[in-house]
Design a protein around this motif. Structure first.
Motif, PDB file in Angstrom:
ATOM      1  N   ARG A 162       0.832  -1.216   0.000  1.00  0.00           N
ATOM      2  CA  ARG A 162       0.000   0.000   0.000  1.00  0.00           C
ATOM      3  C   ARG A 162       0.860   1.256   0.000  1.00  0.00           C
ATOM      4  O   ARG A 162       0.656   2.176  -0.785  1.00  0.00           O
ATOM      5  N   ARG A 203     -12.717   1.143   8.817  1.00  0.00           N
ATOM      6  CA  ARG A 203     -11.691   2.007   9.424  1.00  0.00           C
ATOM      7  C   ARG A 203     -10.904   2.772   8.369  1.00  0.00           C
ATOM      8  O   ARG A 203     -10.768   2.316   7.237  1.00  0.00           O
ATOM      9  N   ASN A 205      -7.238   5.107   7.484  1.00  0.00           N
ATOM     10  CA  ASN A 205      -5.863   5.480   7.794  1.00  0.00           C
ATOM     11  C   ASN A 205      -5.689   6.876   7.209  1.00  0.00           C
ATOM     12  O   ASN A 205      -5.626   7.045   5.994  1.00  0.00           O
ATOM     13  N   GLN A 245     -10.948  17.794  -8.974  1.00  0.00           N
ATOM     14  CA  GLN A 245     -11.815  16.635  -9.227  1.00  0.00           C
ATOM     15  C   GLN A 245     -13.269  16.888  -8.848  1.00  0.00           C
ATOM     16  O   GLN A 245     -14.162  16.259  -9.398  1.00  0.00           O
ATOM     17  N   GLY A 247     -14.610  19.887  -9.078  1.00  0.00           N
ATOM     18  CA  GLY A 247     -15.066  21.072  -9.803  1.00  0.00           C
ATOM     19  C   GLY A 247     -14.622  22.393  -9.202  1.00  0.00           C
ATOM     20  O   GLY A 247     -15.132  23.449  -9.562  1.00  0.00           O
ATOM     21  N   GLY A 248     -13.659  22.367  -8.302  1.00  0.00           N
ATOM     22  CA  GLY A 248     -13.157  23.612  -7.712  1.00  0.00           C
ATOM     23  C   GLY A 248     -11.722  23.880  -8.140  1.00  0.00           C
ATOM     24  O   GLY A 248     -11.231  23.285  -9.102  1.00  0.00           O
TER      25      GLY A 248
ATOM     26  N   PRO B 257      -8.871  28.607 -13.866  1.00  0.00           N
ATOM     27  CA  PRO B 257      -8.962  27.405 -13.042  1.00  0.00           C
ATOM     28  C   PRO B 257      -9.276  26.208 -13.934  1.00  0.00           C
ATOM     29  O   PRO B 257      -9.996  26.337 -14.907  1.00  0.00           O
ATOM     30  N   ARG B 258      -8.699  25.067 -13.590  1.00  0.00           N
ATOM     31  CA  ARG B 258      -8.930  23.862 -14.411  1.00  0.00           C
ATOM     32  C   ARG B 258      -9.933  22.940 -13.768  1.00  0.00           C
ATOM     33  O   ARG B 258      -9.709  21.736 -13.699  1.00  0.00           O
ATOM     34  N   ASN B 259     -10.980  23.511 -13.225  1.00  0.00           N
ATOM     35  CA  ASN B 259     -11.913  22.651 -12.521  1.00  0.00           C
ATOM     36  C   ASN B 259     -12.705  21.780 -13.483  1.00  0.00           C
ATOM     37  O   ASN B 259     -13.479  22.281 -14.271  1.00  0.00           O
ATOM     38  N   GLN B 260     -12.431  20.515 -13.420  1.00  0.00           N
ATOM     39  CA  GLN B 260     -13.141  19.554 -14.263  1.00  0.00           C
ATOM     40  C   GLN B 260     -13.649  18.449 -13.365  1.00  0.00           C
ATOM     41  O   GLN B 260     -12.925  17.495 -13.085  1.00  0.00           O
ATOM     42  N   ALA B 261     -14.877  18.591 -12.935  1.00  0.00           N
ATOM     43  CA  ALA B 261     -15.413  17.618 -11.999  1.00  0.00           C
ATOM     44  C   ALA B 261     -15.312  16.216 -12.579  1.00  0.00           C
ATOM     45  O   ALA B 261     -15.749  15.963 -13.698  1.00  0.00           O
ATOM     46  N   SER B 262     -14.673  15.314 -11.836  1.00  0.00           N
ATOM     47  CA  SER B 262     -14.486  13.959 -12.348  1.00  0.00           C
ATOM     48  C   SER B 262     -14.674  12.913 -11.267  1.00  0.00           C
ATOM     49  O   SER B 262     -14.629  11.728 -11.539  1.00  0.00           O
ATOM     50  N   ALA B 263     -14.874  13.344 -10.043  1.00  0.00           N
ATOM     51  CA  ALA B 263     -15.028  12.365  -8.963  1.00  0.00           C
ATOM     52  C   ALA B 263     -15.936  12.938  -7.893  1.00  0.00           C
ATOM     53  O   ALA B 263     -16.051  14.153  -7.743  1.00  0.00           O
ATOM     54  N   ILE B 265     -16.941  13.195  -3.767  1.00  0.00           N
ATOM     55  CA  ILE B 265     -16.159  13.238  -2.527  1.00  0.00           C
ATOM     56  C   ILE B 265     -16.029  11.827  -1.957  1.00  0.00           C
ATOM     57  O   ILE B 265     -14.973  11.438  -1.470  1.00  0.00           O
ATOM     58  N   ILE B 268     -13.237  10.139  -3.577  1.00  0.00           N
ATOM     59  CA  ILE B 268     -11.949  10.656  -3.094  1.00  0.00           C
ATOM     60  C   ILE B 268     -11.624  10.063  -1.729  1.00  0.00           C
ATOM     61  O   ILE B 268     -10.480   9.703  -1.449  1.00  0.00           O
ATOM     62  N   GLU B 269     -12.640   9.931  -0.886  1.00  0.00           N
ATOM     63  CA  GLU B 269     -12.408   9.416   0.469  1.00  0.00           C
ATOM     64  C   GLU B 269     -11.986   7.945   0.488  1.00  0.00           C
ATOM     65  O   GLU B 269     -11.445   7.473   1.485  1.00  0.00           O
ATOM     66  N   GLU B 270     -12.226   7.265  -0.609  1.00  0.00           N
ATOM     67  CA  GLU B 270     -11.825   5.851  -0.683  1.00  0.00           C
ATOM     68  C   GLU B 270     -10.361   5.639  -0.357  1.00  0.00           C
ATOM     69  O   GLU B 270      -9.961   4.606   0.187  1.00  0.00           O
ATOM     70  N   GLU B 271      -9.519   6.636  -0.688  1.00  0.00           N
ATOM     71  CA  GLU B 271      -8.076   6.464  -0.493  1.00  0.00           C
ATOM     72  C   GLU B 271      -7.708   6.227   0.971  1.00  0.00           C
ATOM     73  O   GLU B 271      -6.614   5.762   1.266  1.00  0.00           O
ATOM     74  N   PHE B 272      -8.612   6.579   1.873  1.00  0.00           N
ATOM     75  CA  PHE B 272      -8.292   6.426   3.293  1.00  0.00           C
ATOM     76  C   PHE B 272      -8.783   5.117   3.884  1.00  0.00           C
ATOM     77  O   PHE B 272      -8.406   4.756   4.987  1.00  0.00           O
ATOM     78  N   ARG B 273      -9.657   4.439   3.171  1.00  0.00           N
ATOM     79  CA  ARG B 273     -10.212   3.203   3.741  1.00  0.00           C
ATOM     80  C   ARG B 273      -9.157   2.123   3.785  1.00  0.00           C
ATOM     81  O   ARG B 273      -8.369   1.980   2.877  1.00  0.00           O
ATOM     82  N   LEU B 274      -9.192   1.339   4.853  1.00  0.00           N
ATOM     83  CA  LEU B 274      -8.213   0.252   4.973  1.00  0.00           C
ATOM     84  C   LEU B 274      -8.426  -0.779   3.867  1.00  0.00           C
ATOM     85  O   LEU B 274      -9.536  -1.034   3.459  1.00  0.00           O
TER      86      LEU B 274
END
Ligand SMILES: Cc1ncc(C[n+]2csc(CCOP(=O)(O)OP(=O)(O)O)c2C)c(N)n1
Lengths: 574, 274
Positions: A162, A203, A205, A245, A247-248, B257-263, B265, B268-274
C-alpha cells in the motif's frame, strides 16, 4: 516487557534515523500493517527544519483501542543510524524495560540512549540489506520490528504494497524481500501483539492535514488560495488535485495577504472558500479577516499551529496561537474559533467550521496543530455534521433590498453577483443597512450589535465540546491536547479517581452557560493546554467561566504533553 | 421584445462621491459608465473591486456589484472572484498608493498571472485620502509633504514599464482631461482577454494643484499600439510618463482554473479506507 502501565495493550515503537534513512516510510508501513492486523494506531513524525540531512523519526503506537496521543515511554526503539539522534532523544523516553534494536555495524548505541538502561538487541541489518539487490536497511529493520511485535507477515507485506504502491515494481520487490529477511532475523516475538479491537471494516488510515482537507470538501469548499508554510502545506498539496476533481480550484498566492483576500473575493462571488496557514501567515491575514467580518463575507482559515512566536519551531507542535485567534483582529470583530480534538475530528470540525461560516456569514478560524496535522491515525470513519448548514442566498431580492438589513437573528439577506436587483457594494468601512459607508454612531452600533447577535444567538447544539465522565475532578482542555487528557483520565479512573472532561471544540463564541452546566458541582478544576502563557486558562478566567481555585497545567512545546504528566499534576494537589 | 440598451447613467449609482470638486476621478467614473454602456454589459454581471483611498471609493458610485476592501489588496480579491466566477466581468480600481506601494507585490503577480480582468489605477501622484503624502509615482523633489520635507528623494515607480516587465499583455495610459479618449481605452481594456492595465492620469486639485498643467503636457502616442514587447519596452523607456493611448497589446496565455469535476467526494475518500 510491559507496555504503558495503564493503557495496557498499547505498544510504542520509535524508528529513528537521519533524513533520507527511510524512518518515516518504515513507520507508515508499520502503521498500515498494524491496522491490517486489527489494531488502532497513531503515527507521529519528528523532523528538524533541515530539508536534507536532518533528523527524522517515526513514532508508532498501536493497540486495541483508539489512540489520541503518544504514551509516556517507548517499548522499542530502532536506530537506522545514529547521526542526529541527540536531537530527538528527549522525544523518545526509554527505560529499563525498553528495547533498542540496532546494527552494531552502524555504530554503538550513543550515550543519550544507552543511559536509559534499555536492553540492546544487535542485529545484522546492514548485511541482510546488502545481500538483496536494491535492498535497504530500513526495510530489513521493519521486518524485524514486525516479527518482534508479533505482526503477521501478510499484514506487513500488505502494508508495504500500500505505502510503496507508486514506487514501481523493483522497489516493491526489493522491499518485500528485505522485510522477509528482517522478519526471519528477529528473535522470538517478545511483545505480545495488542489484542485487536474488532474488525477493520470501515476504518480509515488518515493524516490530520488530509482530514482537514476532507472536512473542507465535505463542507462545500470549492476554492482555496494559499501560500506554502510548514506544517500546513500538506493540506494544500492534498487539496490541489482533489479540488479540481470536484469542480473547484486552488490558487497558489504570492503571499498570505493575497491568499486571504483571494478567498474573500471568491466567497463574495458565492463559492465557499478556505485558506490554510500557520502562525506567521495568520498574523498577515488578520487585516483581511477583519474585512470578512465587517463585510460579512464567509471565510475559513485552518491555522496549523507550530511553536511560536515568530518563525519559532516550524516542525514541532504547540497550542500558542489561541490568543491571536481570539483577540488578534482590530476593532470589535466577533468571529468563530474552533479546534479539532483529534485527527479524526479534523474532518468534523473543519466541515462544521465551513458550514457555520457560510450560514452565519462570518469568519471561522480552525486551530489545528502540527501534532494533528502531520500525524496519521487508524480510526473509525469520521462522522458528518448533523444537519448541513448552507449560505442563505437571495435569488429574488425584494424591491427594497438591503444587504446589511438589521434582522432579528442577525443574519442579513445576501445576493451574489449576477443576480439582477441585488446589486450592492460589500464594504469593510462601517456602513448602513444598504452598504453605504457611514461614520454615524447609530449605524456603527446597529451593525456591531447585529454581527455579535448572529454569533451569540445561534444554537450550536452539543458539538461545542466533547464531555466525558463525571465526578468532582474536572479537566477542561482544548484541541489536540484532548487526546492526552483522555488517556490520563482513563488511568485516573482505573486508579479510583473519576474524572470529568470538558474538551472544548468551539472556543469562540464561548458557550458560557453550557460550560457552567458542565462544571457544576466540580470541586477541583484543571485547565490543560500546550503553551507557555496558559492562554485558555486566562481566557476562561476573563470570561468568568472558571470557579475560583481552578488550576492551570500549561506547558509549551515542542515535546508533546504526556498522559503521565497530566496524571502527576492533578494528583499532586489532590 | 428587445431589451432597451443601457445608457451611461444607468451604470451610475445614487451615492454622492466623497471626491473634492475638480477631482480627476469624476471623469474616470463617467468614462467608465460610458465604456460599460458602449459594451452593453449587464449591470449585475460586472463587479468592481477596490482597496482604500479616494479613488477606491469608485465601486459604490457604479451601479454594479462592488467590493470595497482593504488597502492594497484589490487585485487579490479580484483574482479570487475571477477564479471562482469566470462568468463575471471583473474590474479592479484604485489609486497609485494603493496599487503600487502597499499593493505592489500583487500588481507584479497579477500582471504575470494574467487573469481576464481590468485594472484601472487613478494616478494622482499623491496619497489623497491621508491628505497629501508622497506616493510611489511622486517625483523625487516634490517638497509639499510634511512627511518628506526634503522631497521623497527616490526615483519614481514606472507603472507601465513595470507592468510590461512583469508580463502584462495590455498596457494603456489615459488622461481624465480627455474623456472620449479615456472611454475608448477603457472599453478596449475591458474587452481585452487577459489582464488589462490602465494607468489614468487623474489630477488631485487639492494636494497637487501643480498638475493643472498636465493638460498641456499630455500627448497621444504617435504610432499604432504595438504587440511587440521589445518595441513596447523601447517606447516606455523613452516615455516622459505623459504619453496616452494603448502602449502595448498582445494576447498571452490566460490563467484559468482547471476545474473539471471527475469524482465525487465519496470516491476521493476511498483512499483512506483500509
Ligand atoms: C494597512 C493600511 N495602511 C494605511 C492605510 C491608510 N491609507 C488610506 S488611503 C491611503 C493612501 C491612498 O492613496 P492612493 O492609493 O494614492 O489613493 P488616492 O486617495 O490618492 O486616490 C492610505 C495610506 C490603510 N487604510 N490601511
Amino acid at each position: 516487557m510491559n507496555s504503558d502501565s495503564s493503557s495496557a495493550r498499547a505498544l510504542s515503537v520509535a524508528i529513528t534515523g537521519s533524513g533520507g534513512s527511510g524512518a518515516v516510510t518504515a513507520g507508515l508501513i508499520l502503521l498500515e500493517a498494524a491496522a491490517r492486523a486489527g489494531c488502532y494506531g497513531l503515527l507521529t513524525r519528528s523532523s528538524g527544519p533541515q530539508i536534507r540531512g536532518g533528523e527524522s523519526a517515526a513514532m508508532v503506537r498501536f493497540g486495541g483501542q483508539p489512540l489520541g496521543c503518544m504514551g509516556d515511554r517507548f517499548d522499542l526503539l530502532v536506530g537506522l543510524d545514529w547521526l542526529n539522534v541527540n536531537r530527538f532523544a528527549d522525544e523518545i523516553p526509554l527505560d529499563g524495560e525498553g528495547v533498542i534494536l540496532f546494527d552494531p555495524g552502524v555504530g554503538a548505541v550513543p550515550p543519550a540512549l544507552a543511559g536509559s538502561g534499555a536492553r540492546q538487541v544487535p542485529l545484522p541489518l546492514k548485511e541482510q540489506a546488502a545481500a538483496i539487490d536494491g535492498g535497504r536497511l530500513n526495510m530489513v529493520a521493519l521486518g524485524a520490528v514486525g516479527a518482534i511485535c508479533g505482526l503477521p507477515r501478510e499484514a506487513l507485506a500488505a502494508g508495504v504494497e500500500r505505502v510503496l504502491a507508486d514506487k514501481g515494481g523493483s522497489v516493491l520487490e526489493a522491499s518485500l524481500a528485505c522485510v522477509a529477511a528482517g522478519y526471519a532475523l528477529a528473535p522470538e516475538p517478545f511483545v505480545a501483539l495488542p489484542a485487536p479491537g474488532g474488525g477493520t471494516e470501515g476504518r480509515w488510515n488518515i493524516g490530520g492535514n488530509e482530514a482537514c482537507g476532507v472536512g473542507a470538501l465535505r463542507g462545500g469548499v470549492r476554492f482555496v488560495a494559499a501560500y506554502p508554510i510548514t506544517p500546513a502545506s500538506e493540506m494544500l498539496e492534498w487539496l490541489a488535485p482533489r479540488l479540481e476533481q470536484v469542480g473547484g480550484s486552488l490558487l497558489q498566492a504570492e503571499d498570505e495577504l493575497a491568499s486571504v483576500n483571494m478567498i474573500i473575493g471568491a466567497s463574495f462571488g458565492g463559492v465557499p472558500s478556505l485558506t490554510a496557514t500557520s502562525g506567521p501567515g495568520l498574523s498577515l491575514m488578520l487585516e483581511g479577516l477583519g474585512l470578512a467580518v465587517a463585510s460579512e463575507i464567509p471565510a475559513v482559515v485552518v491555522n496549523v499551529m507550530r511553536g511560536g512566536p515568530s518563525t519559532g519551531i516550524p516542525t514541532k507542535s504547540e497550542q500558542s496561537d489561541l490568543n491571536i485567534a481570539l483577540h488578534g483582529m482590530h476593532g470589535d470583530a466577533p468571529h468563530l474559533v474552533l479546534a479539532p480534538l483529534s485527527i479524526r475530528d479534523c474532518v468534523f470540525t473543519t466541515q462544521w467550521a465551513v458550514e457555520l461560516a457560510e450560514h452565519l456569514q462570518t469568519v471561522a478560524l480552525v486551530l489545528s496543530d502540527q501534532s494533528l496535522g502531520q500525524s496519521r491515525v487508524i480510526t473509525e470513519a469520521p462522522v458528518r455534521t448533523p444537519a448541513p448548514l448552507a449560505r442563505r442566498v437571495e435569488e429574488e431580492p425584494e424591491e427594497d433590498y438591503r444587504r446589511y438589513a438589521l434582522t432579528a437573528d442577525g443574519v442579513s439577506p445576501m445576493t451574489l453577483p449576477g443576480v439582477p436587483g441585488g446589486i450592492y457594494t460589500a464594504d469593510g468601512l462601517e456602513h448602513n443597512e444598504r452598504g453605504t459607508p457611514s461614520s454615524q454612531a447609530a449605524d456603527h452600533q446597529a451593525q456591531l450589535d447585529k454581527r455579535l447577535r448572529k454569533l451569540e444567538g445561534f444554537d450550536y447544539g452539543p458539538a461545542w465540546a466533547e464531555l466525558h465522565g463525571a465526578g468532582p475532578l474536572a479537566i477542561v482542555t482544548w484541541g489536540s491536547t484532548a487526546g492526552a487528557v483522555l488517556e490520563a483520565a482513563g488511568r485516573l479512573e482505573a486508579g479510583g479517581t473519576p474524572v470529568r472532561i470538558i474538551a472544548l471544540r468551539l472556543l469562540a463564541p464561548l458557550r458560557r452557560a453550557a460550560l457552567a452546566e458542565a462544571l457544576a458541582g466540580a470541586e477541583r478544576v484543571w485547565v490543560v493546554e500546550q503553551n507557555h502563557g496558559a492562554q485558555l486558562f486566562r481566557y476562561l478566567h476573563a470570561e468568568q467561566a472558571l470557579p475560583a481555585g481552578a488550576r492551570s497545567l500549561a506547558r509549551p512545546g515542542p515535546l508533546p504533553l504526556r498522559p503521565g504528566e497530566i496524571v502527576a499534576a492533578v494528583t499532586a494537589t489532590a | 421584445m428587445t431589451v432597451a440598451a443601457l445608457r451611461a447613467k444607468d451604470y451610475k449609482s445614487d451615492i454622492k462621491p466623497v471626491w473634492c470638486p475638480g477631482c480627476g476621478d469624476f471623469a474616470v467614473l463617467s468614462a467608465l459608465t460610458k465604456a460599460l454602456a458602449h459594451l452593453g454589459l449587464p449591470k449585475e454581471r460586472a463587479a468592481l473591486i477596490s482597496g482604500i483611498g479616494c479613488s477606491s471609493r469608485l465601486p459604490a458610485y457604479i451601479n454594479a456589484y462592488g467590493f470595497h476592501g482593504v488597502h492594497g489588496r484589490a487585485l487579490a480579491a479580484a483574482s479570487g472572484l475571477k477564479a471562482a466566477r469566470p462568468d463575471l466581468a471583473v474590474l479592479a480600481v484604485g489609486g497609485d498608493g494603493d496599487g503600487f506601494s502597499i499593493g505592489g507585490n500583487h500588481f507584479l503577480h497579477a500582471c504575470r498571472r494574467n487573469m481576464d480582468m481590468t485594472y484601472i489605477v487613478m494616478d494622482n501622484e499623491v496619497y489623497g485620502m491621508t491628505k497629501g503624502q508622497a506616493s510611489p509615482t511622486t517625483g523625487p523633489d516634490w517638497m509639499d509633504s510634511k512627511m518628506t520635507p526634503h522631497g521623497p528623494g527616490v526615483r519614481r515607480f514606472q507603472p507601465a514599464a513595470i507592468a510590461l516587465a512583469a508580463g502584462a499583455g495590455f498596457i494603456a495610459r489615459g488622461f481624465s482631461g480627455d474623456p472620449s479618449g479615456l472611454t475608448r481605452i477603457l472599453a478596449a481594456a475591458i474587452e481585452y482577454p487577459g489582464f488589462a492595465f490602465v494607468q489614468v492620469l487623474s489630477p488631485c486639485p487639492t494636494f497637487r494643484p501643480d498638475h493643472r498643467d498636465w493638460k498641456e503636457q499630455v500627448h497621444g502616442l504617435e504610432a499604432e499600439p504595438t504587440g511587440n514587447a521589445v518595441e513596447a519596452a523601447r517606447i516606455l523607456q523613452a516615455d516622459d510618463g505623459m504619453t496616452t493611448g494603448i502602449l502595448y497589446a498582445e494576447e498571452l496565455p490566460v490563467w484559468q482554473p482547471r476545474n473539471q469535476a471527475s469524482a465525487s467526494i465519496a470516491e476521493i475518500e476511498e483512499e483512506f479506507r483500509l
